[in-house]
Design a protein around this motif. Sequence first.
Motif, PDB file in Angstrom:
ATOM      1  N   ASP A  13      27.926  61.197  70.307  1.00 53.01           N
ATOM      2  CA  ASP A  13      28.539  61.489  69.095  1.00 53.01           C
ATOM      3  C   ASP A  13      27.860  60.699  68.391  1.00 53.01           C
ATOM      4  O   ASP A  13      28.037  61.173  67.184  1.00 53.01           O
ATOM      5  CB  ASP A  13      30.085  62.396  69.350  1.00 53.01           C
ATOM      6  CG  ASP A  13      30.857  61.681  70.109  1.00 53.01           C
ATOM      7  OD1 ASP A  13      30.673  60.392  71.243  1.00 53.01           O
ATOM      8  OD2 ASP A  13      32.625  61.178  69.866  1.00 53.01           O
ATOM      9  N   ASP A  14      28.762  59.205  68.555  1.00 53.00           N
ATOM     10  CA  ASP A  14      27.776  58.537  67.907  1.00 53.00           C
ATOM     11  C   ASP A  14      26.763  58.347  66.919  1.00 53.00           C
ATOM     12  O   ASP A  14      26.030  58.249  65.647  1.00 53.00           O
ATOM     13  CB  ASP A  14      28.039  56.862  68.080  1.00 53.00           C
ATOM     14  CG  ASP A  14      29.812  56.435  69.078  1.00 53.00           C
ATOM     15  OD1 ASP A  14      30.277  56.001  67.948  1.00 53.00           O
ATOM     16  OD2 ASP A  14      29.780  56.947  69.800  1.00 53.00           O
ATOM     17  N   ASN A  38      32.218  52.541  74.249  1.00 45.91           N
ATOM     18  CA  ASN A  38      31.806  54.060  75.423  1.00 45.91           C
ATOM     19  C   ASN A  38      31.245  53.008  76.408  1.00 45.91           C
ATOM     20  O   ASN A  38      31.186  53.914  77.474  1.00 45.91           O
ATOM     21  CB  ASN A  38      30.689  54.840  74.496  1.00 45.91           C
ATOM     22  CG  ASN A  38      31.522  56.529  73.573  1.00 45.91           C
ATOM     23  OD1 ASN A  38      32.500  56.064  73.904  1.00 45.91           O
ATOM     24  ND2 ASN A  38      30.954  56.039  72.298  1.00 45.91           N
ATOM     25  N   HIS A  82      30.184  58.993  79.006  1.00 49.65           N
ATOM     26  CA  HIS A  82      28.794  59.287  78.371  1.00 49.65           C
ATOM     27  C   HIS A  82      27.913  58.345  79.770  1.00 49.65           C
ATOM     28  O   HIS A  82      27.030  58.153  78.907  1.00 49.65           O
ATOM     29  CB  HIS A  82      29.870  57.754  77.286  1.00 49.65           C
ATOM     30  CG  HIS A  82      30.035  58.835  76.058  1.00 49.65           C
ATOM     31  ND1 HIS A  82      29.525  59.308  75.377  1.00 49.65           N
ATOM     32  CD2 HIS A  82      31.525  58.839  75.882  1.00 49.65           C
ATOM     33  CE1 HIS A  82      31.115  59.230  73.960  1.00 49.65           C
ATOM     34  NE2 HIS A  82      31.644  58.609  74.360  1.00 49.65           N
ATOM     35  N   THR A 126      34.156  54.580  64.631  1.00 47.72           N
ATOM     36  CA  THR A 126      33.870  55.833  64.963  1.00 47.72           C
ATOM     37  C   THR A 126      33.481  55.268  66.511  1.00 47.72           C
ATOM     38  O   THR A 126      33.430  56.044  68.089  1.00 47.72           O
ATOM     39  CB  THR A 126      32.464  56.556  65.484  1.00 47.72           C
ATOM     40  OG1 THR A 126      31.288  55.950  65.343  1.00 47.72           O
ATOM     41  CG2 THR A 126      32.187  57.024  63.516  1.00 47.72           C
ATOM     42  N   ASN A 160      42.999  62.928  74.518  1.00 44.12           N
ATOM     43  CA  ASN A 160      42.084  63.072  75.578  1.00 44.12           C
ATOM     44  C   ASN A 160      42.160  61.718  76.584  1.00 44.12           C
ATOM     45  O   ASN A 160      40.330  61.430  77.595  1.00 44.12           O
ATOM     46  CB  ASN A 160      40.968  62.999  74.660  1.00 44.12           C
ATOM     47  CG  ASN A 160      39.993  61.373  74.127  1.00 44.12           C
ATOM     48  OD1 ASN A 160      41.041  60.404  74.100  1.00 44.12           O
ATOM     49  ND2 ASN A 160      38.862  61.340  73.446  1.00 44.12           N
ATOM     50  N   GLU A 168      44.502  59.267  72.654  1.00 42.68           N
ATOM     51  CA  GLU A 168      43.291  59.188  72.517  1.00 42.68           C
ATOM     52  C   GLU A 168      42.264  58.137  72.590  1.00 42.68           C
ATOM     53  O   GLU A 168      42.594  56.924  72.576  1.00 42.68           O
ATOM     54  CB  GLU A 168      42.796  59.892  70.338  1.00 42.68           C
ATOM     55  CG  GLU A 168      41.716  59.698  70.227  1.00 42.68           C
ATOM     56  CD  GLU A 168      40.085  58.860  69.815  1.00 42.68           C
ATOM     57  OE1 GLU A 168      39.046  59.042  70.345  1.00 42.68           O
ATOM     58  OE2 GLU A 168      41.773  57.919  69.393  1.00 42.68           O
ATOM     59  N   ASN A 170      39.319  55.744  71.617  1.00 51.72           N
ATOM     60  CA  ASN A 170      39.270  54.852  70.600  1.00 51.72           C
ATOM     61  C   ASN A 170      40.724  53.827  69.529  1.00 51.72           C
ATOM     62  O   ASN A 170      40.624  52.969  69.579  1.00 51.72           O
ATOM     63  CB  ASN A 170      38.687  55.470  69.044  1.00 51.72           C
ATOM     64  CG  ASN A 170      37.073  55.814  69.401  1.00 51.72           C
ATOM     65  OD1 ASN A 170      36.306  55.194  70.390  1.00 51.72           O
ATOM     66  ND2 ASN A 170      36.505  56.860  68.182  1.00 51.72           N
ATOM     67  N   ASP A 249      33.206  62.254  66.214  1.00 55.25           N
ATOM     68  CA  ASP A 249      32.748  61.551  65.122  1.00 55.25           C
ATOM     69  C   ASP A 249      31.814  61.409  63.651  1.00 55.25           C
ATOM     70  O   ASP A 249      32.123  60.973  63.253  1.00 55.25           O
ATOM     71  CB  ASP A 249      31.352  60.582  65.911  1.00 55.25           C
ATOM     72  CG  ASP A 249      32.351  59.049  67.087  1.00 55.25           C
ATOM     73  OD1 ASP A 249      33.290  59.472  66.874  1.00 55.25           O
ATOM     74  OD2 ASP A 249      31.394  58.437  67.700  1.00 55.25           O
TER      75      ASP A 249
END
Length: 330
Positions: A13-14, A38, A82, A126, A160, A168, A170, A249
Amino acid sequence: KIPIWLDCDPGHDDAVAILLACFLPEFELLGISTSYGNAAAEKTAYNALSLLTAMDKHNQIPVYAGAQKPWVRDAIYAPDIHGHSGLDGTTLLPDPKAPLSTEKTYIQAMSDAIEAYPGSISIVSTGSLTSTATLLRERPCLKSKIKFISIMGGGICVGNRNENETAEFNIWIDPQAANFVLEDPDLSRKCILVPLDLTHKAIATKLVEQRVLSDGHSNLRKLFYDLFIFFGVSYEHAQGFENGAPVHDPLTLFPLLQFYHMKKPEEIGFCYRRFDLKAITQERSPDLGQTTVMKEYSQDSNEGTIVGFDLNFDYFWNQVYYALDVASQV
Ligand code: BDR
Ligand code: CA
């Protein structure tokens, strides 16, 4: 144009965030820093350089090595989502045609970018908040020169991490750095949080995947198609998402369009509330990494962090198709 600095950890998504930051005409991407997240920092750096090469932007956008590890915790990566490279699922990533920029540190590079656009530049984050928090801890005088820090992170009613369902990724990987930003009254009101509550509505469905390919043929489209497919399968296996992966992101860019008055609120449809937030940092807490609401302010207040709950997702996807279109022609 909106001057932005992107700190990221590509990441499927980044990759979409990089695409939109490079090709949406409203943004001027001044530079990228890549941090651990990631995957390990050397992998996310490689991925960013490779993506910029695929987009033919490698000579225009400098990439710096950002934070290499969290402030306190050990580094944790996300191979379940990822893959081991941080960007698994495609054979179409080219060897980078440009190296990491090494003539200065990421702290100096971000600092120079901020000094070049004082008061109008925004940081888009992100990945973890480690790079941004380190920059502002070392150079506190920059705080007043940043317009917004738009952050993909946190969740108010959603998490998540399987290890900890309230957190989450991040925020969870460096909650101390997150608190440096979120608990500082001068910074928190400049923060725009794009949490899972919002990002879980941006699903790359089969329809999206088809559209990525069917709008035309290019290596870049095929590359993003591969990334969406891999991301969807990961999210199905790791998180039980049946209709596709949430593309978190790139959503960080859209509130900026609204708050810089580049687009009308009706068009962007960014709906938000304002909270004081705090990340739970106690290592043994079952809520480690959770973004807890400490206080709510009224929407027209200047206090608290702007936390997004909704967006015009049709507009968002159309911008993804548009950026792919433009990028495919270069
Ligand atoms: C965030 O974690 C990473 O896996 C994604 O790139 C996104 O930034 C979602 O929790
Ligand atoms: Ca990310």
